[in-house]
Write a protein that holds these residues in place. Sequence first.
Motif, mmCIF file in Angstrom:
data_model
loop_
_atom_site.group_PDB
_atom_site.id
_atom_site.type_symbol
_atom_site.label_atom_id
_atom_site.label_comp_id
_atom_site.label_asym_id
_atom_site.label_seq_id
_atom_site.Cartn_x
_atom_site.Cartn_y
_atom_site.Cartn_z
ATOM 1 N N GLY A 32 -37.874 49.672 -1.944
ATOM 2 C CA GLY A 32 -39.130 49.677 -1.204
ATOM 3 C C GLY A 32 -39.393 48.349 -0.505
ATOM 4 N N PHE A 33 -39.021 47.245 -1.158
ATOM 5 C CA PHE A 33 -39.173 45.934 -0.519
ATOM 6 C C PHE A 33 -38.313 45.865 0.741
ATOM 7 C CE2 PHE A 33 -37.681 41.641 0.253
ATOM 8 C CZ PHE A 33 -38.878 40.956 0.398
ATOM 9 N N LEU A 34 -37.094 46.346 0.645
ATOM 10 C CA LEU A 34 -36.214 46.333 1.819
ATOM 11 C C LEU A 34 -36.780 47.204 2.939
ATOM 12 C CD1 LEU A 34 -32.753 46.459 0.047
ATOM 13 C CD2 LEU A 34 -33.711 44.549 1.346
ATOM 14 N N ARG A 35 -37.332 48.339 2.590
ATOM 15 C CA ARG A 35 -37.965 49.183 3.615
ATOM 16 C C ARG A 35 -39.186 48.479 4.220
ATOM 17 N NH1 ARG A 35 -36.379 53.083 -0.163
ATOM 18 N NH2 ARG A 35 -38.457 53.151 -1.117
ATOM 19 N N ALA A 36 -39.905 47.708 3.387
ATOM 20 C CA ALA A 36 -41.094 46.984 3.880
ATOM 21 C C ALA A 36 -40.702 45.888 4.871
ATOM 22 C CB ALA A 36 -41.877 46.388 2.716
ATOM 23 N N VAL A 37 -39.641 45.139 4.589
ATOM 24 C CA VAL A 37 -39.234 44.099 5.543
ATOM 25 C C VAL A 37 -38.643 44.729 6.796
ATOM 26 C CG1 VAL A 37 -38.977 42.240 3.851
ATOM 27 C CG2 VAL A 37 -37.000 43.633 4.427
ATOM 28 N N GLU A 38 -38.075 45.899 6.659
ATOM 29 C CA GLU A 38 -37.623 46.638 7.841
ATOM 30 C C GLU A 38 -38.841 47.096 8.651
ATOM 31 O OE1 GLU A 38 -35.231 50.696 9.135
ATOM 32 O OE2 GLU A 38 -35.310 50.144 7.022
ATOM 33 N N GLY A 39 -39.852 47.608 7.970
ATOM 34 C CA GLY A 39 -41.066 48.059 8.639
ATOM 35 C C GLY A 39 -41.797 46.924 9.341
ATOM 36 N N ALA A 40 -41.683 45.724 8.793
ATOM 37 C CA ALA A 40 -42.288 44.537 9.407
ATOM 38 C C ALA A 40 -41.391 43.966 10.509
ATOM 39 C CB ALA A 40 -42.558 43.477 8.342
ATOM 40 N N ARG A 41 -40.285 44.636 10.755
ATOM 41 C CA ARG A 41 -39.325 44.270 11.798
ATOM 42 C C ARG A 41 -38.648 42.918 11.578
ATOM 43 N NH1 ARG A 41 -42.847 46.480 16.828
ATOM 44 N NH2 ARG A 41 -42.639 48.667 16.294
ATOM 45 N N LEU A 42 -38.523 42.535 10.309
ATOM 46 C CA LEU A 42 -37.799 41.301 10.004
ATOM 47 C C LEU A 42 -36.303 41.550 10.112
ATOM 48 C CD1 LEU A 42 -37.821 38.368 9.107
ATOM 49 C CD2 LEU A 42 -37.808 39.179 6.736
ATOM 50 N N ALA A 66 -37.643 35.999 2.585
ATOM 51 C CA ALA A 66 -38.935 36.680 2.559
ATOM 52 C C ALA A 66 -39.351 36.959 1.121
ATOM 53 C CB ALA A 66 -38.867 37.981 3.369
ATOM 54 N N ARG A 67 -38.406 37.342 0.305
ATOM 55 C CA ARG A 67 -38.695 37.616 -1.104
ATOM 56 C C ARG A 67 -39.201 36.373 -1.804
ATOM 57 N NH1 ARG A 67 -36.681 40.297 -5.929
ATOM 58 N NH2 ARG A 67 -38.298 39.656 -7.365
ATOM 59 N N GLU A 68 -38.606 35.207 -1.522
ATOM 60 C CA GLU A 68 -39.077 33.942 -2.103
ATOM 61 C C GLU A 68 -40.552 33.718 -1.781
ATOM 62 O OE1 GLU A 68 -36.781 30.636 -0.705
ATOM 63 O OE2 GLU A 68 -34.894 31.524 -1.359
ATOM 64 N N LEU A 69 -40.910 33.931 -0.521
ATOM 65 C CA LEU A 69 -42.290 33.725 -0.091
ATOM 66 C C LEU A 69 -43.243 34.720 -0.749
ATOM 67 C CD1 LEU A 69 -41.539 33.012 3.658
ATOM 68 C CD2 LEU A 69 -42.376 31.356 1.973
ATOM 69 N N VAL A 70 -42.818 35.963 -0.837
ATOM 70 C CA VAL A 70 -43.646 36.991 -1.476
ATOM 71 C C VAL A 70 -43.837 36.659 -2.953
ATOM 72 C CG1 VAL A 70 -43.709 39.432 -2.155
ATOM 73 C CG2 VAL A 70 -43.114 38.796 0.196
ATOM 74 N N ASP A 71 -42.775 36.201 -3.597
ATOM 75 C CA ASP A 71 -42.871 35.830 -5.012
ATOM 76 C C ASP A 71 -43.845 34.674 -5.236
ATOM 77 O OD1 ASP A 71 -41.088 37.807 -5.687
ATOM 78 O OD2 ASP A 71 -39.385 36.449 -5.994
ATOM 79 N N ARG A 72 -44.075 33.873 -4.202
ATOM 80 C CA ARG A 72 -45.032 32.750 -4.292
ATOM 81 C C ARG A 72 -46.451 33.179 -3.933
ATOM 82 N NH1 ARG A 72 -41.614 28.159 -1.103
ATOM 83 N NH2 ARG A 72 -39.839 28.111 -2.513
ATOM 84 N N GLY A 73 -46.636 34.465 -3.621
ATOM 85 C CA GLY A 73 -47.972 34.968 -3.369
ATOM 86 C C GLY A 73 -48.298 35.245 -1.908
ATOM 87 N N ILE A 76 -46.433 40.325 2.430
ATOM 88 C CA ILE A 76 -45.155 40.690 3.047
ATOM 89 C C ILE A 76 -45.179 40.456 4.549
ATOM 90 C CG2 ILE A 76 -45.683 43.151 3.304
ATOM 91 C CD1 ILE A 76 -42.283 41.998 2.228
ATOM 92 N N GLU A 77 -46.291 40.791 5.199
ATOM 93 C CA GLU A 77 -46.391 40.605 6.651
ATOM 94 C C GLU A 77 -46.319 39.125 7.005
ATOM 95 O OE1 GLU A 77 -48.693 42.318 4.840
ATOM 96 O OE2 GLU A 77 -48.055 44.357 5.337
ATOM 97 N N ALA A 78 -47.051 38.301 6.262
ATOM 98 C CA ALA A 78 -47.045 36.856 6.520
ATOM 99 C C ALA A 78 -45.675 36.260 6.214
ATOM 100 C CB ALA A 78 -48.128 36.163 5.702
ATOM 101 N N ALA A 79 -45.057 36.709 5.139
ATOM 102 C CA ALA A 79 -43.728 36.203 4.779
ATOM 103 C C ALA A 79 -42.723 36.511 5.885
ATOM 104 C CB ALA A 79 -43.271 36.817 3.457
#
Length: 112
Positions: A32-42, A66-73, A76-79
């Motif tokens: 789901g995380f991979l689909r989310a970064v795909e959806g955010a067009r990263l 992106a995962r590192e940034l998300v893990d820091r709070g 997903i869009e901002a990361a």
Amino acid sequence: MTADNSYGRLDDDDYPAYTTGRAAEILGTTQGFLRAVEGARLITPLRSEGGHRRYSRRQLRIAARARELVDRGTSIEAACRIVVLENRLEDARRGNAEGRRSAVSVSPTAVA
């Protein structure tokens, strides 16, 4: 593709070698995380003939950042936006460095 010419792709960072499940496992995240970064067009994974997502090592590195940034709070869009901007900055720095090298290699007499 024969085995002889497929081995050359082992070092290709852009070769889409990883399925969604394997990519998620490598990153320690969910599909789901991979689909989310795909959806955010990263990242935009390539699709197999059967329509399954395939990720390259380069895409996995981008998703890992992106995962590192998300893990820091970070959301997903901002990361994803941060990663895009970091990549643009790196490209600009690389271009500036190449421009400086080119300027230094030009002889002062050739400019006059």
